[in-house]
Design a protein around this motif. Structure first.
Motif, mmCIF file in Angstrom:
data_model
loop_
_atom_site.group_PDB
_atom_site.id
_atom_site.type_symbol
_atom_site.label_atom_id
_atom_site.label_comp_id
_atom_site.label_asym_id
_atom_site.label_seq_id
_atom_site.Cartn_x
_atom_site.Cartn_y
_atom_site.Cartn_z
ATOM 1 N N ALA A 36 0.862 -1.185 0.000
ATOM 2 C CA ALA A 36 0.000 0.000 0.000
ATOM 3 C C ALA A 36 0.898 1.235 0.000
ATOM 4 C CB ALA A 36 -0.912 -0.002 1.219
ATOM 5 N N VAL A 37 1.069 1.845 -1.163
ATOM 6 C CA VAL A 37 1.980 2.982 -1.330
ATOM 7 C C VAL A 37 1.175 4.269 -1.463
ATOM 8 C CG1 VAL A 37 3.727 4.018 -2.832
ATOM 9 C CG2 VAL A 37 3.747 1.549 -2.406
ATOM 10 N N ARG A 38 1.571 5.279 -0.720
ATOM 11 C CA ARG A 38 0.923 6.587 -0.812
ATOM 12 C C ARG A 38 1.675 7.535 -1.738
ATOM 13 N NH1 ARG A 38 0.959 5.312 4.510
ATOM 14 N NH2 ARG A 38 2.738 6.681 4.900
ATOM 15 N N GLU A 39 3.004 7.387 -1.785
ATOM 16 C CA GLU A 39 3.795 8.294 -2.618
ATOM 17 C C GLU A 39 5.060 7.596 -3.105
ATOM 18 O OE1 GLU A 39 5.426 12.899 -2.727
ATOM 19 O OE2 GLU A 39 4.770 12.039 -0.820
ATOM 20 N N LEU A 40 5.385 7.850 -4.374
ATOM 21 C CA LEU A 40 6.603 7.306 -4.974
ATOM 22 C C LEU A 40 7.382 8.447 -5.604
ATOM 23 C CD1 LEU A 40 8.384 4.914 -6.003
ATOM 24 C CD2 LEU A 40 6.926 4.892 -8.044
ATOM 25 N N ARG A 41 8.666 8.530 -5.272
ATOM 26 C CA ARG A 41 9.578 9.478 -5.898
ATOM 27 C C ARG A 41 10.580 8.673 -6.718
ATOM 28 N NH1 ARG A 41 8.553 11.098 -0.629
ATOM 29 N NH2 ARG A 41 8.245 13.332 -0.222
ATOM 30 N N LEU A 42 10.732 9.024 -7.989
ATOM 31 C CA LEU A 42 11.651 8.309 -8.873
ATOM 32 C C LEU A 42 12.603 9.284 -9.547
ATOM 33 C CD1 LEU A 42 9.444 5.754 -10.872
ATOM 34 C CD2 LEU A 42 11.345 5.179 -9.357
ATOM 35 N N ALA A 43 13.880 8.955 -9.561
ATOM 36 C CA ALA A 43 14.865 9.682 -10.352
ATOM 37 C C ALA A 43 15.426 8.684 -11.357
ATOM 38 C CB ALA A 43 15.975 10.236 -9.462
ATOM 39 N N LEU A 44 15.266 8.978 -12.649
ATOM 40 C CA LEU A 44 15.588 8.001 -13.693
ATOM 41 C C LEU A 44 16.613 8.547 -14.686
ATOM 42 C CD1 LEU A 44 11.991 6.682 -14.521
ATOM 43 C CD2 LEU A 44 13.730 5.581 -13.096
ATOM 44 N N PRO A 45 17.894 8.478 -14.363
ATOM 45 C CA PRO A 45 18.912 8.856 -15.347
ATOM 46 C C PRO A 45 18.988 7.810 -16.448
ATOM 47 C CG PRO A 45 19.945 7.892 -13.430
ATOM 48 C CD PRO A 45 18.478 8.008 -13.102
ATOM 49 N N ARG A 46 19.696 8.134 -17.523
ATOM 50 C CA ARG A 46 19.777 7.184 -18.634
ATOM 51 C C ARG A 46 20.639 5.981 -18.285
ATOM 52 N NH1 ARG A 46 21.916 8.630 -23.426
ATOM 53 N NH2 ARG A 46 22.988 10.483 -22.723
ATOM 54 N N ARG A 47 21.519 6.104 -17.338
ATOM 55 C CA ARG A 47 22.354 5.002 -16.887
ATOM 56 C C ARG A 47 22.518 5.114 -15.373
ATOM 57 N NH1 ARG A 47 25.120 2.146 -20.673
ATOM 58 N NH2 ARG A 47 25.018 2.904 -22.803
ATOM 59 N N PRO A 48 22.898 4.026 -14.682
ATOM 60 C CA PRO A 48 23.445 2.781 -15.186
ATOM 61 C C PRO A 48 22.417 1.673 -15.384
ATOM 62 C CG PRO A 48 23.726 2.849 -12.834
ATOM 63 C CD PRO A 48 23.064 4.146 -13.230
ATOM 64 N N TYR A 49 21.171 1.867 -14.922
ATOM 65 C CA TYR A 49 20.250 0.739 -14.898
ATOM 66 C C TYR A 49 19.666 0.437 -16.269
ATOM 67 C CZ TYR A 49 21.005 1.071 -9.999
ATOM 68 O OH TYR A 49 21.621 1.098 -8.783
ATOM 69 N N ASP A 50 19.416 -0.833 -16.528
ATOM 70 C CA ASP A 50 19.035 -1.261 -17.862
ATOM 71 C C ASP A 50 17.545 -1.059 -18.128
ATOM 72 O OD1 ASP A 50 17.704 -3.299 -16.553
ATOM 73 O OD2 ASP A 50 19.136 -4.854 -17.120
ATOM 74 N N ARG A 51 17.136 -1.445 -19.327
ATOM 75 C CA ARG A 51 15.762 -1.216 -19.774
ATOM 76 C C ARG A 51 14.749 -1.901 -18.866
ATOM 77 N NH1 ARG A 51 12.645 -0.507 -24.627
ATOM 78 N NH2 ARG A 51 10.728 0.366 -23.775
#
Length: 230
Positions: A36-51
């Protein structure tokens, strides 16, 4: 690897859990569908994580928005240089998440409510390694950093021009898959008609079903027609 508990009391539990590769990070994002999530913060640079990590983040964002959570996403301003990530970002924006860009985004981050975060690990452990943090005392600093950066960024328009998502925020691949799904084709049949791999077809349909809240493929086709997405 099991979590290493650092502090435990009757009311708090603080822990660190190493995530050794992108698959581990993606699995943790998948697990959030059951929380049960109330809020999500995401930072998504182009790397290092894959598709796979970015796709899981996009699916999670859409699902949480549908459930009424607040979702905020930071991305690098040059995201258009990576067509795959640009597509994921369009899906996130179309789901109703708030999206902002900044010139340079060096750090990948996911902060869930106030007590869980996934943050980069020591690069010596691997380019795609990360650490899962549990407990407000460990998460608070990352939450504050995200909020400070967010406050200094301008909102990104979510409407798209030619080549962008159409009705319902669908891109051309999603719309074509839904049309063929409504016609009764199997994943293999859709794959043959579109030239996409079966895996890509399944991933595309799963993402659209999540955004619509459809529990079955049949319901997805009916709901897409009702919304005039196809």
């Amino acid at each position: 690897m099991e979590s290493q508990t650092l502090v435990r009391s009757d009311t708090t539990r603080t822990a660190l859990q190493p995530l050794t590769d992108s698959d581990s990070v993606a699995d943790q994002l998948d697990a959030l569908h059951h929380r049960a999530v109330r809020e999500l913060r995401l930072a998504l640079p182009r790397r290092p994580y894959d598709r796979r990590v970015r796709e899981r983040a996009a699916l999670l964002s859409g699902e949480l928005v549908r459930r009424g959570a607040r979702v905020r996403v930071l991305h690098p301003a040059d995201v258009a240089r990576d067509p795959a990530q640009a597509e994921d970002l369009r899906r996130i924006a179309a789901s109703g998440a708030q999206v902002r860009g900044l010139p340079r985004l060096p750090v990948w981050m996911a902060v869930v409510d106030r007590d869980l975060a996934i943050v980069p690990s020591d690069p010596a452990l691997g380019e795609s390694s990360a650490t899962l943090l549990r407990g407000r005392s460990l998460v608070a600093g990352h939450q504050a950093l995200f909020d400070q950066v967010w406050a200094g960024c301008a909102p990104v328009p979510t409407d798209s021009g030619a080549g962008g998502p159409g009705r319902g925020g669908l891109d051309e691949r999603e719309r074509e898959a839904l049309v063929l799904l409504a016609e009764g084709l199997t994943d293999e049949g859709i794959s043959r008609r579109t030239g996409l791999s079966v895996r890509t077809v399944r991933r595309t349909i799963a993402g659209v079903m999540s955004r619509m809240g459809a529990q079955s493929r049949f319901q997805a086709g009916v709901e897409a027609a009702r919304r005039q997405w196809i």
